[in-house]
Design a protein around this motif. Structure first.
Motif, mmCIF file in Angstrom:
data_model
loop_
_atom_site.group_PDB
_atom_site.id
_atom_site.type_symbol
_atom_site.label_atom_id
_atom_site.label_comp_id
_atom_site.label_asym_id
_atom_site.label_seq_id
_atom_site.Cartn_x
_atom_site.Cartn_y
_atom_site.Cartn_z
ATOM 1 N N THR A 100 0.874 -1.292 0.109
ATOM 2 C CA THR A 100 -0.090 -0.092 0.007
ATOM 3 C C THR A 100 0.753 1.303 0.106
ATOM 4 O O THR A 100 0.494 2.235 -0.782
ATOM 5 N N PHE A 101 2.030 1.373 0.797
ATOM 6 C CA PHE A 101 2.612 2.523 1.191
ATOM 7 C C PHE A 101 3.590 2.730 -0.062
ATOM 8 O O PHE A 101 3.628 3.799 -0.852
ATOM 9 N N PHE A 102 4.150 1.436 -0.659
ATOM 10 C CA PHE A 102 5.240 1.843 -1.882
ATOM 11 C C PHE A 102 4.291 2.298 -3.086
ATOM 12 O O PHE A 102 4.765 3.021 -3.872
ATOM 13 N N SER A 103 3.105 1.479 -3.482
ATOM 14 C CA SER A 103 2.364 1.817 -4.464
ATOM 15 C C SER A 103 2.025 3.260 -4.286
ATOM 16 O O SER A 103 1.915 4.014 -5.396
ATOM 17 N N SER A 104 1.512 3.684 -3.314
ATOM 18 C CA SER A 104 0.996 5.234 -3.034
ATOM 19 C C SER A 104 2.349 6.095 -3.139
ATOM 20 O O SER A 104 2.195 7.211 -3.690
ATOM 21 N N TRP A 105 3.463 5.769 -2.636
ATOM 22 C CA TRP A 105 4.725 6.476 -3.093
ATOM 23 C C TRP A 105 4.893 6.754 -4.480
ATOM 24 O O TRP A 105 5.180 7.863 -4.737
ATOM 25 N N LEU A 106 4.996 5.460 -5.116
ATOM 26 C CA LEU A 106 5.110 5.581 -6.657
ATOM 27 C C LEU A 106 4.014 6.411 -7.512
ATOM 28 O O LEU A 106 4.319 7.366 -8.230
ATOM 29 N N HIS A 107 2.782 6.493 -6.843
ATOM 30 C CA HIS A 107 1.865 7.289 -7.342
ATOM 31 C C HIS A 107 1.930 8.620 -7.269
ATOM 32 O O HIS A 107 2.067 9.235 -8.253
ATOM 33 N N VAL A 108 2.126 9.048 -6.199
ATOM 34 C CA VAL A 108 2.623 10.260 -5.613
ATOM 35 C C VAL A 108 3.896 11.085 -6.225
ATOM 36 O O VAL A 108 3.889 11.958 -6.627
ATOM 37 N N ALA A 109 4.972 10.262 -6.121
ATOM 38 C CA ALA A 109 6.440 10.652 -6.568
ATOM 39 C C ALA A 109 6.129 10.903 -8.086
ATOM 40 O O ALA A 109 7.087 12.002 -8.376
ATOM 41 N N PHE A 110 5.639 10.262 -8.763
ATOM 42 C CA PHE A 110 5.476 10.635 -10.207
ATOM 43 C C PHE A 110 4.627 10.833 -11.168
ATOM 44 O O PHE A 110 4.158 10.704 -12.093
ATOM 45 N N LEU A 111 3.621 11.680 -10.078
ATOM 46 C CA LEU A 111 2.547 12.551 -10.648
ATOM 47 C C LEU A 111 3.032 13.666 -11.419
ATOM 48 O O LEU A 111 4.210 14.102 -11.267
ATOM 49 N N GLN A 112 2.373 13.821 -12.622
ATOM 50 C CA GLN A 112 2.800 14.872 -13.539
ATOM 51 C C GLN A 112 1.704 15.782 -14.002
ATOM 52 O O GLN A 112 0.562 15.090 -13.746
ATOM 53 N N GLU A 113 1.677 17.062 -14.008
ATOM 54 C CA GLU A 113 0.549 17.952 -14.691
ATOM 55 C C GLU A 113 0.326 17.408 -16.352
ATOM 56 O O GLU A 113 1.120 16.797 -17.072
ATOM 57 N N SER A 114 -1.172 17.478 -16.434
ATOM 58 C CA SER A 114 -1.506 16.923 -17.642
ATOM 59 C C SER A 114 -1.199 17.892 -18.684
ATOM 60 O O SER A 114 -1.164 19.046 -18.323
ATOM 61 N N PRO A 115 -0.894 17.507 -19.983
ATOM 62 C CA PRO A 115 -0.646 18.462 -20.999
ATOM 63 C C PRO A 115 -1.386 19.605 -21.182
ATOM 64 O O PRO A 115 -1.227 20.688 -21.403
ATOM 65 N N ASP A 116 -2.711 19.296 -20.867
ATOM 66 C CA ASP A 116 -3.640 20.513 -20.811
ATOM 67 C C ASP A 116 -3.794 21.459 -19.709
ATOM 68 O O ASP A 116 -4.377 22.449 -19.945
ATOM 69 N N GLY A 117 -3.059 20.873 -18.849
ATOM 70 C CA GLY A 117 -3.037 21.768 -17.562
ATOM 71 C C GLY A 117 -4.162 21.750 -16.787
ATOM 72 O O GLY A 117 -4.320 22.489 -15.718
ATOM 73 N N LEU A 118 -4.943 20.713 -16.934
ATOM 74 C CA LEU A 118 -6.329 20.703 -16.257
ATOM 75 C C LEU A 118 -6.109 19.674 -14.744
ATOM 76 O O LEU A 118 -7.196 19.812 -13.912
ATOM 77 N N GLY A 119 -5.160 19.219 -14.696
ATOM 78 C CA GLY A 119 -4.981 18.372 -13.453
ATOM 79 C C GLY A 119 -3.603 17.508 -13.336
ATOM 80 O O GLY A 119 -2.850 17.883 -14.089
ATOM 81 N N LEU A 120 -3.736 16.577 -12.641
ATOM 82 C CA LEU A 120 -2.598 15.460 -12.705
ATOM 83 C C LEU A 120 -3.082 14.362 -13.359
ATOM 84 O O LEU A 120 -4.026 13.852 -13.540
ATOM 85 N N VAL A 121 -1.839 13.743 -13.796
ATOM 86 C CA VAL A 121 -1.938 12.486 -14.634
ATOM 87 C C VAL A 121 -1.608 11.371 -13.888
ATOM 88 O O VAL A 121 -0.673 11.378 -13.079
ATOM 89 N N GLU A 122 -2.437 10.392 -13.989
ATOM 90 C CA GLU A 122 -2.133 8.897 -13.195
ATOM 91 C C GLU A 122 -0.787 8.604 -13.459
ATOM 92 O O GLU A 122 0.074 8.886 -14.630
ATOM 93 N N SER A 123 -0.103 7.838 -12.606
ATOM 94 C CA SER A 123 1.196 7.311 -12.575
ATOM 95 C C SER A 123 1.328 6.059 -12.368
ATOM 96 O O SER A 123 0.556 5.253 -12.645
ATOM 97 N N TYR A 124 2.319 5.644 -11.591
ATOM 98 C CA TYR A 124 2.880 4.176 -11.428
ATOM 99 C C TYR A 124 2.315 3.560 -10.306
ATOM 100 O O TYR A 124 2.841 2.612 -9.760
#
Length: 194
Positions: A100-124
């Motif tokens: 749980t913690f490792f997958s949550s860290w991967l999600h949070v650490a590699f979040l990026q802004e979406s190209p259209d600038g409307l939010g965050l893009v899903e990650s790992y």
């Protein structure tokens, strides 16, 4: 005579049920170990079952799938090594917390802004990481949530492997330079001056 036969029948039924439960517990341990091995090969082999297990695990926990084979083999070996052939509850809780913690860290650490600038893009992070990590990111922000999940991942791994955090401080002693004999500290020399 009939009483002796009844006692023997009861004993044989108990022994038989004990042997069958022992068999199924051993079978469960072998299944965990084989599942870990098949999952490990799922990242390399293009056969349907290993690839399907890998993709299903990736969907669930994302990049934490990399440690899943090790966790399954570890739990299977714990099941074999224990006297009653059961996995201790703290170990199960430790594995679930680690994923749980490792997958949550991967999600949070590699979040990026979406190209259209409307939010965050899903990650790992997979499904678990995006759910738990998404909640914490919305409350704390990306940097703080990433730090929290990193620390929780380290402590979950230490808990799972029964390593005391104090023992990590001993590793720091490996990198400290020992003073040669006769060499004094500058603070001690200043104290000697009038």
């Amino acid at each position: 005579m009939a009483a002796k036969k009844r006692k023997k029948a009861k004993k044989s039924k108990k022994e038989e049920s004990k042997n069958s439960s022992s068999f199924w517990r051993g079978f469960g341990a072998v299944t965990l170990i084989i599942g870990g091995i098949v999952l490990a090969f799922g990242s390399f082999v293009d056969a349907p079952i290993p690839r399907g297990m890998w993709n299903g695990s990736w969907w669930l926990v994302g990049g934490a799938t990399v440690i899943a084979p090790f966790a399954l083999v570890y739990l299977g070996s714990l099941k074999f090594l224990s006297e009653d052939q059961r996995i201790p509850l703290p170990k199960i809780v430790g594995v679930v917390a680690l994923f749980t913690f490792f997958s949550s860290w991967l999600h949070v650490a590699f979040l990026q802004e979406s190209p259209d600038g409307l939010g965050l893009v899903e990650s790992y992070g997979g499904g678990v990481g995006s759910t738990v990590g998404g909640l914490v990111v919305s409350a704390f922000g990306k940097f703080l949530a990433s730090m929290v999940f990193f620390v929780l991942t380290v402590f979950a791994a230490l808990f799972l492997l029964a390593i005391e955090p104090k023992s990590l401080l001993k590793l720091a002693n490996l990198f400290r330079r020992q003073r040669p004999e006769g060499e004094e500290d500058m603070g001690e020399l200043k104290k000697k001056l009038p």
